[in-house]
Scaffold this motif. Structure first.
Motif, PDB file in Angstrom:
ATOM      1  N   ALA A 107       0.828  -1.210   0.000  1.00 18.34           N
ATOM      2  CA  ALA A 107       0.000   0.000   0.000  1.00 18.34           C
ATOM      3  C   ALA A 107       0.862   1.260   0.000  1.00 18.34           C
ATOM      4  CB  ALA A 107      -0.923  -0.002   1.212  1.00 18.34           C
ATOM      5  N   SER A 108       2.025   1.208   0.671  1.00 20.41           N
ATOM      6  CA  SER A 108       2.870   2.394   0.776  1.00 20.41           C
ATOM      7  C   SER A 108       3.639   2.682  -0.505  1.00 20.41           C
ATOM      8  CB  SER A 108       3.856   2.235   1.935  1.00 20.41           C
ATOM      9  OG  SER A 108       4.769   1.179   1.689  1.00 20.41           O
ATOM     10  N   ARG A 109       3.705   1.701  -1.420  1.00 19.78           N
ATOM     11  CA  ARG A 109       4.468   1.938  -2.644  1.00 19.78           C
ATOM     12  C   ARG A 109       3.651   1.738  -3.923  1.00 19.78           C
ATOM     13  NH1 ARG A 109       5.750  -3.273  -4.309  1.00 19.78           N
ATOM     14  NH2 ARG A 109       5.831  -4.828  -2.644  1.00 19.78           N
ATOM     15  N   MET A 110       2.368   1.443  -3.798  1.00 22.55           N
ATOM     16  CA  MET A 110       1.598   1.255  -5.029  1.00 22.55           C
ATOM     17  C   MET A 110       1.367   2.608  -5.714  1.00 22.55           C
ATOM     18  SD  MET A 110      -2.192   0.269  -3.651  1.00 22.55           S
ATOM     19  CE  MET A 110      -3.371   1.505  -3.124  1.00 22.55           C
ATOM     20  N   ASP A 111       1.210   2.554  -7.008  1.00 20.54           N
ATOM     21  CA  ASP A 111       1.104   3.779  -7.801  1.00 20.54           C
ATOM     22  C   ASP A 111      -0.127   4.585  -7.407  1.00 20.54           C
ATOM     23  OD1 ASP A 111       3.288   2.758  -9.108  1.00 20.54           O
ATOM     24  OD2 ASP A 111       2.145   2.025 -10.833  1.00 20.54           O
ATOM     25  N   LEU A 112      -0.001   5.909  -7.458  1.00 23.54           N
ATOM     26  CA  LEU A 112      -1.153   6.764  -7.169  1.00 23.54           C
ATOM     27  C   LEU A 112      -2.294   6.499  -8.139  1.00 23.54           C
ATOM     28  CD1 LEU A 112       0.145  10.337  -6.252  1.00 23.54           C
ATOM     29  CD2 LEU A 112      -0.669   8.529  -4.763  1.00 23.54           C
ATOM     30  N   ALA A 113      -1.959   6.034  -9.344  1.00 25.49           N
ATOM     31  CA  ALA A 113      -3.000   5.760 -10.341  1.00 25.49           C
ATOM     32  C   ALA A 113      -3.974   4.696  -9.853  1.00 25.49           C
ATOM     33  CB  ALA A 113      -2.360   5.312 -11.657  1.00 25.49           C
ATOM     34  N   CYS A 114      -3.536   3.845  -8.929  1.00 25.49           N
ATOM     35  CA  CYS A 114      -4.423   2.813  -8.387  1.00 25.49           C
ATOM     36  C   CYS A 114      -5.620   3.436  -7.685  1.00 25.49           C
ATOM     37  CB  CYS A 114      -3.658   1.912  -7.423  1.00 25.49           C
ATOM     38  SG  CYS A 114      -2.368   0.918  -8.208  1.00 25.49           S
ATOM     39  N   TYR A 115      -5.400   4.608  -7.067  1.00 24.74           N
ATOM     40  CA  TYR A 115      -6.494   5.273  -6.360  1.00 24.74           C
ATOM     41  C   TYR A 115      -7.508   5.864  -7.342  1.00 24.74           C
ATOM     42  CZ  TYR A 115      -3.651   4.869  -2.150  1.00 24.74           C
ATOM     43  OH  TYR A 115      -2.916   4.384  -1.098  1.00 24.74           O
ATOM     44  N   ASP A 116      -7.116   5.980  -8.610  1.00 27.51           N
ATOM     45  CA  ASP A 116      -8.029   6.488  -9.635  1.00 27.51           C
ATOM     46  C   ASP A 116      -8.860   5.375 -10.253  1.00 27.51           C
ATOM     47  OD1 ASP A 116      -6.837   8.994  -9.249  1.00 27.51           O
ATOM     48  OD2 ASP A 116      -5.270   8.545 -10.711  1.00 27.51           O
ATOM     49  N   ASN A 117      -8.566   4.120  -9.879  1.00 27.68           N
ATOM     50  CA  ASN A 117      -9.259   2.959 -10.429  1.00 27.68           C
ATOM     51  C   ASN A 117     -10.215   2.407  -9.374  1.00 27.68           C
ATOM     52  OD1 ASN A 117     -10.071   0.426 -11.293  1.00 27.68           O
ATOM     53  ND2 ASN A 117      -8.083  -0.133 -12.144  1.00 27.68           N
TER      54      ASN A 117
END
Length: 606
Positions: A107-117
């Motif tokens: 969670a601390s290193r996943m791409d910010l784009a994941c929060y857009d999905n």
């Protein structure tokens, strides 16, 4: 049962064993041992004792058998007590600790784009909130399965040895129960998936009413009524999902639990056995009693199996989500150069160049940044200004490689930033964002942010340089003061301006070559803003500093200013050059300067 179901459940067993081997082994095997003990105690023992009496066997034979079963049962009870009170609690903690650590690391290193999905984000929230419960549930299912299989095999073998025709009743009951339970569990999973986003929406409304963040807004505005309606509408949707999906589940449960378990085994099969005993007289009294006990144990075991085996399928669906999340790979990292081809970062502060950069957020059609080109010179201060939605913050996210550009490239020291190790490149930056957060831990931790061997003197110095010195002096526990009162009644609550100074102190403490300040003074008054900016530039005299700001009083101190409008750079130059240009920057600056003069007149009355 397909290969994926077995693979997913076996994954949980292996994962648990690596974290807590003794807990895993005892959890899986104790139930099977219990089933074996109970078979000899409640199925075989009545036959043995009654037959011994019927056929005049010596009493000593009965006594020794009884003592043997009692000793084994007592030993099992002792071991089981130790397991449930000592080994199991510790084992669960060990497994959950390992699993949560892995999830938190991802969670601390996943791409910010994941929060857009939304789909990925739903799975992410589920993995965070459900993983510990689902892991324990999966292991518990396997525990019950092994114990029940042992029970059915021993009791079933006993039944078949005395009356092999009973196998047809057993198979009919098992097949029918499994068929309907598989369908019921699939419906349960589908219901759970449908409920998750609705429950998140309902939980959001609940949080609004108990979090202090919303308290003032709720009391000063009539938004509570709208939230009540949203809560009610969400509950209606939840009830609609429950009504539409549970009706077939009721019929499936009736067929599995009554028709193919109770009726077939406890009804038809018992009648069949009674005929063998009473009409054909082919069984002893002891066999008759034990057959009844064995029949009940097979019946109960089959009922448990018909629920447990399909539960493996349901667990598999949840485990698949956990495995998928644990296997997550950052797309940004994947688009970086392989480790063997990565370039070393220069030991000095180098130029950063945006070269024909365009960017569109996932799921949106219109580019937010369009053909942006400029260079951040080393050891210079740069201000990026513009109206809301112009793309200023997005530009800094690209700069720090929180997203990758769609077109063009970003160069550091003339090298595409994708050629550097991702984390090493990000370590070049110290940043504070307009939506910064403080954590419910000490002030020192909020400044050092987990950096190794934090230096107290440097933390205090960073806080003083950010303008927090006066507040710090009033704190009895100094930098050991807990921020917020969530876990500490002696903690402190900071104002918006004070919190912002702490966020800026983080950047000063990190001591990175490039500083990015996104709306660093939005919660400060003009005098505090000026003093803070002056302190930052003094501390960062040998660094590259990037200001993102609406308030143009900050920009006068910058060496270079870029004004963005609708995703493009429309003006650039020093403050004097842009004022002489008398374009949009000059208009925006003069408008804000007039507001400052009006504010000052209102304060002084002159």
């Amino acid at each position: 049962m397909n290969k994926q179901i077995l693979s997913n459940n076996w994954f949980i067993v292996r994962y648990s064993f690596r974290a807590a081997p003794l807990y895993t082994l005892m959890t899986c095997l104790l139930m099977a041992a219990h089933a074996a003990v109970q078979f000899f105690e409640f199925v075989y023992m009545p036959k043995f004792m009654i037959d011994a009496i019927q056929y005049n066997k010596p009493f000593s034979v009965v006594l020794w058998y009884t003592l043997f079963v009692f000793s084994v049962a007592s030993l099992w009870l002792l071991v089981n007590t130790i397991h449930y009170n000592v080994i199991m609690p510790r084992g669960k903690v060990a497994v959950n600790k390992r699993l949560q650590k892995e999830i938190y690391d991802i969670a601390s290193r996943m791409d910010l784009a994941c929060y857009d999905n939304p789909a990925f984000y739903n799975d992410f929230v589920w993995a965070i909130s459900e993983s510990d419960k689902r892991t324990a549930a999966a292991l518990d299912t396997i525990r019950v399965l092994l114990g029940t299989v042992t029970q059915v095999i021993l009791s079933g073998a006993f039944l078949i040895a005395l009356n092999w025709e009973g196998i047809f009743f057993v198979m009919l009951s098992l097949a029918g129960s499994m068929f309907f339970n598989l369908r019921r569990n699939k419906k349960t999973f589908e219901l759970d998936l449908a409920m998750k986003p609705l429950q998140r929406k309902r939980d959001y409304v609940s949080r609004v009413f108990y979090l202090a963040d919303y308290a003032k807004e709720l009391r000063l505005n009539p938004i509570a009524g709208r939230l009540h309606r949203l809560y009610g509408e969400t509950n209606v949707q939840i009830n609609r999902e429950i009504d539409s999906r549970t009706k077939p589940m009721v019929a499936q449960e009736f067929a599995a639990d009554f028709l193919f378990s109770t009726f077939v085994v406890n009804g038809l099969y018992i009648l069949y056995i009674m005929r063998k005993i009473m009409v054909e007289a082919v069984l002893s009294y002891g066999s008759a009693v034990s057959l009844v006990n064995a029949t009940r144990r097979v019946s109960g075991g089959l009922l448990t199996l018909s629920r447990t085996i399909p539960q493996l399928q349901q667990n598999s669906l949840y485990i698949e989500k956990i495995r998928s999340f644990l296997a997550y790979q950052s797309e940004l990292a994947a688009q970086s150069a392989p480790a063997s081809e990565q370039q070393p970062l220069p030991s000095y502060i180098a130029p950063l160049e945006f070269k024909n950069v365009s960017f569109t957020y996932p799921g949106t059609g219109e580019p937010l940044l369009k053909n942006i080109s400029f260079t951040l010179e080393p050891n210079k201060s740069v201000a990026i200004v513009g109206y809301n939605g112009a793309g200023k913050t997005t530009l800094t996210k690209l700069l720090m490689r929180l997203y990758d550009v769609n077109q063009g490239e970003i160069l550091y020291n003339g090298v595409n930033i994708k050629q550097y190790d991702l984390m090493a490149y990000r370590d070049l930056f110290g940043a504070t964002f307009q939506d910064y957060e403080l954590f419910a831990t000490s002030l020192a931790d909020n400044v050092s942010m987990g950096m190794p061997t934090p230096q107290r003197e440097e933390i205090i110095r960073a806080l003083e340089n950010s303008g927090f010195g006066e507040k710090l002096a009033s704190m009895a526990r100094g930098i050991d003061t807990t921020i917020t009162k969530e876990f500490d009644d002696q903690g402190t609550l900071l104002s918006g301006g004070e919190a912002q100074k702490v966020a800026i102190a983080r950047v000063l403490y990190k001591n990175c070559p490039i500083i990015v300040l996104d709306e660093p003074s939005s919660a400060l008054d003009p005098i505090s803003e000026y003093n803070m900016n002056e302190a930052i530039l003094k501390e960062a005299s040998n660094k590259t500093v990037v200001f993102i700001s609406h308030r143009l009083s900050t920009t006068r101190m910058a060496d270079m200013i870029y004004m963005i409008e609708e995703g493009r750079i429309i003006e650039q130059g020093s403050h004097k050059e842009l004022m002489d240009l008398n374009g949009k920057y000059a208009y925006m600056f003069n408008l804000q300067a007039e507001r400052y003069r009006i504010h000052e007149t209102a304060q002084t009355g002159t």
